[in-house]
Design a protein around this motif. Structure first.
Motif, short mmCIF file in Angstrom:
data_model
loop_
_atom_site.label_atom_id
_atom_site.label_comp_id
_atom_site.label_asym_id
_atom_site.label_seq_id
_atom_site.Cartn_x
_atom_site.Cartn_y
_atom_site.Cartn_z
N PHE A 20 17.38 38.70 6.89
CA PHE A 20 17.72 39.29 5.51
C PHE A 20 19.17 39.08 5.20
CE2 PHE A 20 19.09 42.34 2.43
CZ PHE A 20 18.38 41.91 1.43
N HIS A 21 19.31 38.55 3.89
CA HIS A 21 20.59 38.57 3.26
C HIS A 21 20.29 38.83 1.84
CE1 HIS A 21 24.57 37.23 1.73
NE2 HIS A 21 24.83 37.26 3.04
N PRO A 22 21.18 39.70 1.13
CA PRO A 22 21.13 40.08 -0.15
C PRO A 22 21.28 39.11 -1.27
CG PRO A 22 23.23 40.81 0.66
CD PRO A 22 22.46 40.42 1.82
N ALA A 23 21.71 37.87 -0.97
CA ALA A 23 21.97 36.66 -1.68
C ALA A 23 20.67 35.84 -1.77
CB ALA A 23 23.06 35.94 -1.69
N HIS A 24 19.44 36.33 -1.84
CA HIS A 24 18.20 35.76 -1.93
C HIS A 24 17.94 35.03 -0.47
CE1 HIS A 24 17.95 36.01 -6.19
NE2 HIS A 24 19.18 35.49 -6.37
N ASN A 25 18.40 35.69 0.38
CA ASN A 25 18.47 35.26 1.84
C ASN A 25 18.77 34.09 2.09
OD1 ASN A 25 16.68 37.62 2.91
ND2 ASN A 25 14.89 37.11 2.06
N SER A 26 20.01 33.55 1.23
CA SER A 26 20.65 32.58 1.81
C SER A 26 21.43 33.01 2.87
CB SER A 26 21.58 32.17 0.67
OG SER A 26 22.66 33.19 0.36
N LEU A 27 21.67 32.09 3.88
CA LEU A 27 22.09 32.37 5.34
C LEU A 27 23.64 31.83 5.73
CD1 LEU A 27 18.75 32.06 7.05
CD2 LEU A 27 19.70 34.11 6.22
N PRO A 28 24.48 32.66 5.79
CA PRO A 28 25.81 32.38 6.32
C PRO A 28 25.92 32.01 7.87
CG PRO A 28 25.78 34.76 6.09
CD PRO A 28 24.58 34.20 5.73
N GLY A 29 26.84 31.29 8.12
CA GLY A 29 26.75 30.85 9.62
C GLY A 29 26.61 31.97 10.78
N ASP A 30 27.21 33.27 10.33
CA ASP A 30 27.15 34.10 11.43
C ASP A 30 25.49 34.87 11.43
OD1 ASP A 30 27.15 35.50 9.04
OD2 ASP A 30 28.06 37.25 9.73
N ILE A 31 24.89 34.74 10.44
CA ILE A 31 23.55 35.10 10.54
C ILE A 31 22.59 34.17 11.29
CG2 ILE A 31 21.56 35.79 9.15
CD1 ILE A 31 23.44 37.98 9.46
N LEU A 32 23.03 32.89 10.80
CA LEU A 32 22.19 31.68 11.50
C LEU A 32 22.41 31.65 13.01
CD1 LEU A 32 23.15 28.81 8.89
CD2 LEU A 32 20.61 29.57 9.39
N ALA A 33 23.66 32.05 13.34
CA ALA A 33 23.89 32.08 14.82
C ALA A 33 23.05 32.90 15.49
CB ALA A 33 25.35 31.96 14.86
N LYS A 34 22.88 34.06 14.84
CA LYS A 34 22.23 35.41 15.46
C LYS A 34 20.81 35.01 15.44
CE LYS A 34 21.97 40.37 15.29
NZ LYS A 34 22.28 41.77 14.63
N LEU A 35 20.49 34.10 14.21
CA LEU A 35 18.98 34.04 14.32
C LEU A 35 18.78 32.95 15.44
CD1 LEU A 35 16.23 34.17 12.85
CD2 LEU A 35 17.06 32.49 11.16
#
Length: 250
Positions: A20-35
């Motif tokens: 999840f990301h509050p900006a329409h589930n656009s994903l920054p680098g740290d969230i992509l790495a965790k995913l």
């Protein structure tokens, strides 16, 4: 929900990974790495037989990469790292020895289309229109292109990549092979995903792993291929056309 996250829960042999990301589930680098890390770890977890990939919220499955990070790229190396984010997630999904079921509740754009394409079996609602918007800002869907082409075919992938302004309806995506089923609402989607995943979890795990290996045969070079594609995008984002285009969004 205001804070971005990647969570995993396990029940009845099904590992559900939610981002999840509050900006329409656009994903920054740290969230992509965790995913990517979470998918890899779930693939090694013996308690998990099948994985469900979903996003939080009701309206957008994934709006692609973080635009805030995109507009701040000022050198080729940063660009490569930025565009490698979705490459790493797609490769984690590809290498995961377990089937990944996609649950797409709403619109998906750019890298989000790549995530949906990299699932092994994907269900959606009728609101799950898709768009490859990269050409609009002077780059292209280079990193996600192989995954999208593998699922849709070259002709359909080319169509949505060139027609970068248009959303294509969920029924179109189903007809082209991205979605297996399209439902009227999220509640029905969740019921069907849950039932399907739990039933799949009763199958022979070794057989499913061998099937997945067979389905993904011919993609063994994607670590290198997607890294090369990230370099292309990282170079294009520094070009005058893209920089001028991005200024309008600042």
């Amino acid at each position: 929900m205001t804070q971005p996250y990647v969570n995993i829960t396990t029940d009845n042999g099904v590992g559900t990974i939610e981002f999840f990301h509050p900006a329409h589930n656009s994903l920054p680098g740290d969230i992509l790495a965790k995913l990517a890390q979470t998918i890899t770890e779930a693939g090694k977890d013996e308690a998990i037989k099948v994985i469900v990939l979903k996003s939080g919220g009701n309206r957008t499955f994934c709006a692609g990469a973080s635009f805030k990070e995109l507009i701040n790229i000022n050198d080729a190396e940063t660009g490569k790292v930025f565009f490698s984010g979705f490459a790493n997630v797609i490769n984690a999904m590809r290498k995961c020895p377990k089937f990944i079921i996609g649950r797409v509740q709403g619109k998906t754009v750019g890298g989000g289309v790549g995530l949906a394409s990299a699932t092994d079996y994907c269900m959606a609602t009728k609101f799950a229109a898709i768009k490859l918007s990269e050409l609009n800002i002077g780059i292209g869907p280079f990193v996600v292109g192989p995954a999208v082409e593998r699922k849709l075919g070259l002709s359909a992938m080319s169509q949505i990549a060139i027609d970068a302004n248009s959303f294509y309806e969920a029924e179109w995506a189903r007809d082209k092979g991205l979605f297996t089923k399209v439902f009227e609402d999220t509640e029905t989607l969740d019921q069907e995903v849950k039932a399907f995943a739990e039933h799949l979890a009763t199958y022979n795990p070794d057989a499913m792993t061998e099937m997945k290996n067979a389905f993904w045969a011919g993609t063994e070079d994607w670590d290198t291929l997607l890294a090369e594609r990230a370099v292309i995008s990282g170079r294009l984002v520094l070009g005058e056309f893209t920089k001028e285009t991005l200024k309008r969004f600042k």
